[in-house]
Design a protein around this motif. Structure first.
Motif, PDB file in Angstrom:
ATOM      1  N   UNK A  50     -44.458  37.113  28.264  1.00 34.53           N
ATOM      2  CA  UNK A  50     -44.529  37.688  26.840  1.00 34.53           C
ATOM      3  C   UNK A  50     -43.761  36.786  25.692  1.00 34.53           C
ATOM      4  N   UNK A  51     -42.473  36.183  26.185  1.00 31.27           N
ATOM      5  CA  UNK A  51     -41.999  35.436  25.208  1.00 31.27           C
ATOM      6  C   UNK A  51     -42.895  34.211  24.865  1.00 31.27           C
ATOM      7  N   UNK A  54     -45.713  34.747  22.543  1.00 30.90           N
ATOM      8  CA  UNK A  54     -45.120  35.265  21.195  1.00 30.90           C
ATOM      9  C   UNK A  54     -44.665  34.004  20.409  1.00 30.90           C
ATOM     10  N   UNK A  57     -47.188  32.145  18.325  1.00 32.01           N
ATOM     11  CA  UNK A  57     -47.573  32.558  16.833  1.00 32.01           C
ATOM     12  C   UNK A  57     -46.046  32.190  16.083  1.00 32.01           C
ATOM     13  N   UNK A  58     -44.982  32.404  16.803  1.00 29.36           N
ATOM     14  CA  UNK A  58     -43.488  32.300  16.103  1.00 29.36           C
ATOM     15  C   UNK A  58     -43.747  30.835  15.563  1.00 29.36           C
ATOM     16  N   UNK A  61     -45.701  29.712  12.628  1.00 26.43           N
ATOM     17  CA  UNK A  61     -45.233  30.502  11.446  1.00 26.43           C
ATOM     18  C   UNK A  61     -44.049  29.844  10.856  1.00 26.43           C
ATOM     19  N   UNK A  62     -43.119  29.482  11.753  1.00 26.22           N
ATOM     20  CA  UNK A  62     -41.896  28.830  11.213  1.00 26.22           C
ATOM     21  C   UNK A  62     -41.996  27.448  10.741  1.00 26.22           C
ATOM     22  N   UNK A  64     -45.039  26.582   9.488  1.00 28.01           N
ATOM     23  CA  UNK A  64     -45.595  26.726   8.086  1.00 28.01           C
ATOM     24  C   UNK A  64     -44.885  26.957   7.176  1.00 28.01           C
ATOM     25  N   UNK A  65     -43.855  27.817   7.393  1.00 26.12           N
ATOM     26  CA  UNK A  65     -42.826  28.075   6.138  1.00 26.12           C
ATOM     27  C   UNK A  65     -42.365  26.932   5.825  1.00 26.12           C
ATOM     28  N   UNK A  95     -55.757  36.199   9.484  1.00 24.54           N
ATOM     29  CA  UNK A  95     -54.396  36.584   9.817  1.00 24.54           C
ATOM     30  C   UNK A  95     -54.490  38.065  10.135  1.00 24.54           C
ATOM     31  N   UNK A  98     -55.530  37.080  14.210  1.00 25.85           N
ATOM     32  CA  UNK A  98     -54.625  36.506  15.032  1.00 25.85           C
ATOM     33  C   UNK A  98     -53.407  37.538  15.708  1.00 25.85           C
ATOM     34  N   UNK A  99     -52.746  38.378  14.962  1.00 23.39           N
ATOM     35  CA  UNK A  99     -51.818  39.321  15.480  1.00 23.39           C
ATOM     36  C   UNK A  99     -52.585  40.335  16.196  1.00 23.39           C
ATOM     37  N   UNK A 103     -51.947  41.402  20.040  1.00 22.88           N
ATOM     38  CA  UNK A 103     -51.084  42.511  20.252  1.00 22.88           C
ATOM     39  C   UNK A 103     -52.241  43.075  21.567  1.00 22.88           C
TER      40      UNK A 103
END
Lengths: 297, 659
Positions: A50-51, A54, A57-58, A61-62, A64-65, A95, A98-99, A103
């Motif tokens: 699971x980690x 995730x 995506x995580x 996102x980081x 991109x930020x 978007x 994606x989530x 999920x």
């Protein structure tokens, strides 16, 4: 150019921190990630899967930020500026999707693992399971072996590669019964029975504890779970049976007085109804309530 | 005979051990210091007339924020004691606190931080800004607003009184029975917990109704629902949650109180009661409460990103639907707080998947924020920096949350320090950072000058570094099998140095708060250099920036007509000739001390029940009812600011901005 050195510096420092931390942690037991039983092994695989999912995506996102914040800084006059661009159906559909996909995948994993690792579900094995009744008391654990006619406090032994069927209740506050290296926890609640099925892969001693606050002596409410060879286990049971200490209702009343950090004890006994009596104690005169309050099945 | 009149209150209840006495004395001397200062400066009348009796939401908002900030400092004081205990109580050493005292402190820490810091900052910011953003002069029920604040203050007073007389609950911040029942917690601690939350909770419920009606009924002409600023949408979601969730809290606390006070058996383990029903009820409130706190923070981030990227908020409609779906989903996940109770696999699966589903709208929000920055011109002022810090912490904390939404994984992580680290990531990195962003963003609107940027950045860096140092070790400890709320552990486990790093992290956060205090002090001293003369210091987009700073008491001299989502931004772009405004008389509520009086009686009522002083309870109850009747019979509750007076204030503000 100066900015690049800064970023390089941050990377070097964080790698240093990770290395030092790794060095300092080399002797520690990561109980959840170093399982010694079948259930805990599957739970570790689940946590890692699971980690990683995730992180898919995580991490973007980081990244991109950081990237967007850097590129579109006000001082960067070369970057495009579209102050009224506030909507794009394709982008937004992407978007929401994606989530949603993530999920959905996690949902399947959740469904499968919840059923496979349901603590009430017996472990399939060719070896005959052993039943151990567990009573959370103020602030120690009482283990009753209904088939062996022995009982122990803050220490529990069972043979390796044998499914252990824990039946768990409480004679006071709510606690949570947990042996991290063998598998996940479950609540111990007065007037109810919960079940936990665990199986150790090998001989060894494992730390067990209460994971739920139960009063002043809570921190001292820990026990040792030992898995042994079946011959050693039989020998141990016989030794306990011969011991002069007897568990009776009178003895039990004395044991029930609040105490913490209690050293392991062993008892022999004849009263097979003790565990049921403890549950019934909370049912008042209305016996039918037991079926309502019991959370088995 | 006389002793009976005081119920179970005895002189010995004032006596504590050394550390508790320190807390006791600091509160007593703190209050004495403030009282002395007020006498010295002869400011009592000013305090009463200008602040305590005020019905102006801007002043009520400031009072909320002051209370919340003081409680933040007390809550962090508790943190330091907890961290010191866990860093030193190893093997043969037992640290500085007894088990019971340690447990009281973490119970107080959680209670204070959620109910009196996070809720206080939230209601404070909503009071300050919401009426301004919707172009309203006031909230729907100004007097009720004042009562809400004072009930909040009364609840806060009771929690802190427990430091001086008696003790606080040692049963954790949600006080599960049977531990919180009279048999296992016979003292007054749990009663203090129940009644301070009950009183503050009623205040929150009333505020929820108040702001819900304000949003639905008081918007400026032309502001349809889909033209509301996104912060208003987020508050609408949050207040809806309050209205539906807080009755669960009120009910659960009332039943627990009955069990403890008159011996009923709702949540006892015998005579048909069931403690697990309490666990369900409290989380049916407790989970929505998380979203009550975080939704307005989401709203603030949205405003901040759009303003500081100088760009319209990306995907407004998506944002609204995301907020709305989070509001609904918030009620469908409460069981994930106790997968380990042993409900069947099907039940656990349902709640696990519903929990993960919340990550969808939340993820959408993050992407929309990123694309608001994309092709913008980002100005890295303090509020924007808080936002960036939030994205990092919240994404990681959210992933940890989704991990725990899988029941079989949760069995290994529940009740460990991993869980503690997760929810602190969400509440500190999500909620608190958002409110800090909102505070520095809207500060000039309320006070007329900007906060010092440099000290603001130092505060942010300290918070962020402290946050990493304090909570990364807790994630690691959780994986090692360290359960939460331990006041002692064995040396052989090798946990100590991680706890020491966490303590250093807490100290760093304390340094951050120090910078925030310094920022406030320096900004006040240098206020003439940082004045906001235009009323629009950030090149803002929404209506609050269209009026002068500090906002006048009536907010808008002329109620604006809204034609666009970013109403003020559009009016700045338009070439249309602005007509000279026509001022009219403005009617505003008169100040009244009734809010203070009603909450004072509520405070006495709580105190009387806690200590079983029945005659005082009856008097206080009649006091509350009587005050409400007196207030309801008062017809002279409004005053008029004449058109001339309005013109005078507006012209003065206009002249300031020209200078």
């Amino acid at each position: 150019m100066k900015k690049n050195y800064k970023i390089l510096g941050i990377i070097v420092v964080s790698m240093g921190v990770v290395l030092v931390a790794g060095f300092l942690l080399r002797h520690n037991t990561f109980a959840v990630l170093q399982p010694r039983g079948v259930i805990a092994e599957k739970q570790r695989t689940l946590i890692i899967t699971a980690t990683l999912l995730m992180l898919l995506v995580v991490v973007p996102v980081l990244a991109m930020t950081a990237g967007i914040a850097y590129k579109y800084r006000a001082t960067n006059k070369k970057a495009r500026y579209t102050p009224n661009w506030d909507h794009n159906l394709t982008a937004e559909t992407i978007w929401w999707t994606i989530p949603f996909v993530l999920v959905a995948v996690l949902g399947v994993i959740t469904w499968n693992s919840s059923h496979e690792l349901d603590p009430f579900k017996p472990i399939a094995s060719t070896t005959k399971p052993i039943t151990i009744q567990v009573v959370a008391m103020q602030w120690k654990w009482l283990f009753i072996y209904p088939d062996q006619n022995i009982a122990t406090v803050n220490y529990v032994q069972f043979p390796k590669n044998t499914p252990v069927n824990f039946q768990i209740t409480s004679d006071a506050a709510m606690n949570s019964f947990w042996i991290p290296q063998l598998g996940g926890q479950i609540y111990a609640m007065a007037g109810m029975t919960t079940q936990l099925h665990l199986m150790a892969n090998d001989v060894g001693k494992f730390r067990g504890a209460s994971a739920n606050l139960s009063g002043a002596g809570f921190a001292g409410m820990k026990f040792i779970a030992e898995s042994s060879n079946s011959s050693d286990f039989k020998e141990w049971v016989n030794g306990v049976k011969r011991s002069p200490e007897r568990l009776t209702m009178a003895n039990y009343a004395q044991l029930a007085r609040a105490s913490s950090n209690v050293a392991p004890k062993t008892y022999a006994w004849e009263d097979s109804a003790l565990y049921d009596n403890l549950i019934m104690k909370y049912m008042g005169t209305d016996n039918s309530a037991m079926h309502m309050a019991g959370m088995t099945e | 005979m006389f002793a009976d009149l005081l119920g179970r209150l005895h002189l010995s209840d004032f006596q504590h051990d050394m550390i508790a006495t320190g807390g006791q004395l600091s509160i007593v001397f703190g209050i004495l210091g403030i009282v002395g200062l007020l006498f010295y400066l002869k400011r009592w009348k000013w305090l009463w007339r200008e602040w305590l009796t005020s019905q102006d939401p801007k002043k009520i908002g400031v009072m909320y924020i002051i209370v919340a900030f003081v409680m933040l400092i007390r809550g962090l004081g508790d943190t330091m004691l907890l961290r010191t205990q866990q860093a030193t109580s190893v093997g043969n050493s037992h640290g500085i606190l007894t088990s019971d005292h340690f447990q009281q402190i973490f119970s107080a820490h959680g209670t204070l931080m959620i109910f009196f810091v996070a809720m206080g900052l939230m209601f404070g910011l909503i009071n300050l800004i919401l009426p301004l953003q919707i172009g309203a002069r006031d909230v729907a029920f100004p007097f009720l607003n004042s009562v809400s604040f004072w009930l909040f203050a009364a609840g806060m007073g009771l929690v802190n009184l427990s430091l001086i007389v008696g003790e606080f609950s040692a049963a954790g911040w949600l006080a599960y029975p049977p531990l919180s029942g009279i048999a296992l917690s016979p003292g007054v601690g749990v009663d203090y917990w129940i009644w301070s939350l009950q009183i503050a909770g009623v205040g929150s419920l009333l505020s929820g109704v108040n702001f819900l009606v304000t949003i639905l009924k008081m918007r400026a002409p032309g502001m349809t629902l889909m033209k509301m600023p996104i912060f208003v949408w987020s508050v609408l979601g949050s207040m809806t949650l309050i209205v539906f969730a807080f009755p669960f809290l009120t009910g659960a606390l009332a039943l627990l109180g009955l069990d403890r006070t008159i011996g009923t058996h709702f949540f006892t383990s015998d005579l048909g009661g069931n403690p697990m029903m309490y666990v369900n009820l409290i989380w049916a409130w407790g989970h929505p409460e998380v979203y009550v706190l975080v939704l307005p923070a989401f709203g603030i981030y949205s405003e901040v990103v759009a303003t500081f990227a100088r760009k319209r908020l990306f995907g407004y409609t998506s944002m609204v639907y995301a907020l709305a779906s989070i509001t609904v989903l918030a009620f469908l996940v409460w069981l994930h707080h106790f997968f380990t109770m042993g409900a069947g696999a099907n039940v656990n699966t349902f709640f696990g998947i519903m929990t993960a589903v919340i990550a969808i709208p939340t993820g959408v929000k993050v992407f929309n924020w990123l694309f608001t920055m994309y092709r913008g011109q980002i100005h890295f002022k303090t509020p924007m920096m808080w936002f960036l810090a939030f994205v990092v912490t919240f994404t990681i904390g959210g992933a940890a949350g989704v991990l725990m939404s899988i029941p079989a994984a949760d069995f290994q992580l529940h009740n460990t320090l991993f869980l503690v680290a997760h929810f602190h990531t969400m509440i500190v990195g999500g909620v608190l950072f958002g409110y800090f962003a909102g505070f520095s963003y809207w500060f000039p609107k309320i006070f007329g000058f900007r906060l010092n940027e440099r000290l603001g950045r130092y505060a942010l860096y300290s918070w962020l570094v402290g946050f990493v140092l304090a909570f990364v070790p807790l994630y690691i400890l959780g994986i090692m099998g360290a359960t939460r709320r331990l006041d002692h552990y064995d040396a052989s486990l090798g946990w100590q140095w991680l706890f020491i790093i966490a303590a250093i992290g807490a100290l760093t956060i304390l340094l951050g708060v120090g910078f925030q205090v310094a920022q406030l002090v320096v900004s006040i001293i240098t206020r003439y250099d940082n004045r906001d003369l235009t009323g629009d210091p950030w090149d803002g987009r929404t209506l609050e920036w269209s009026i002068s700073s500090p906002a006048p008491v009536y907010n808008f001299a002329v109620i604006p007509t809204v034609t666009d989502r970013d109403a003020f931004w559009e009016s700045k772009q338009s070439e249309a000739v602005k007509l000279p405004p026509v001022y009219t008389d403005i009617v505003l509520p008169k100040n009244t001390g009734m809010g203070v009086i009603i909450a004072g009686f509520a405070f006495l009522f709580g105190f009387a029940i806690i200590w079983h002083i029945w005659w005082l309870m009856v008097i206080a109850l009649f006091g509350i009812i009587g005050s409400m009747i007196v207030r309801a019979s008062d017809d002279d509750t409004e005053e008029v600011i004449t058109a001339d007076e309005v013109a005078r204030i507006e012209i003065a503000a206009a002249q300031r901005s020209v200078l």
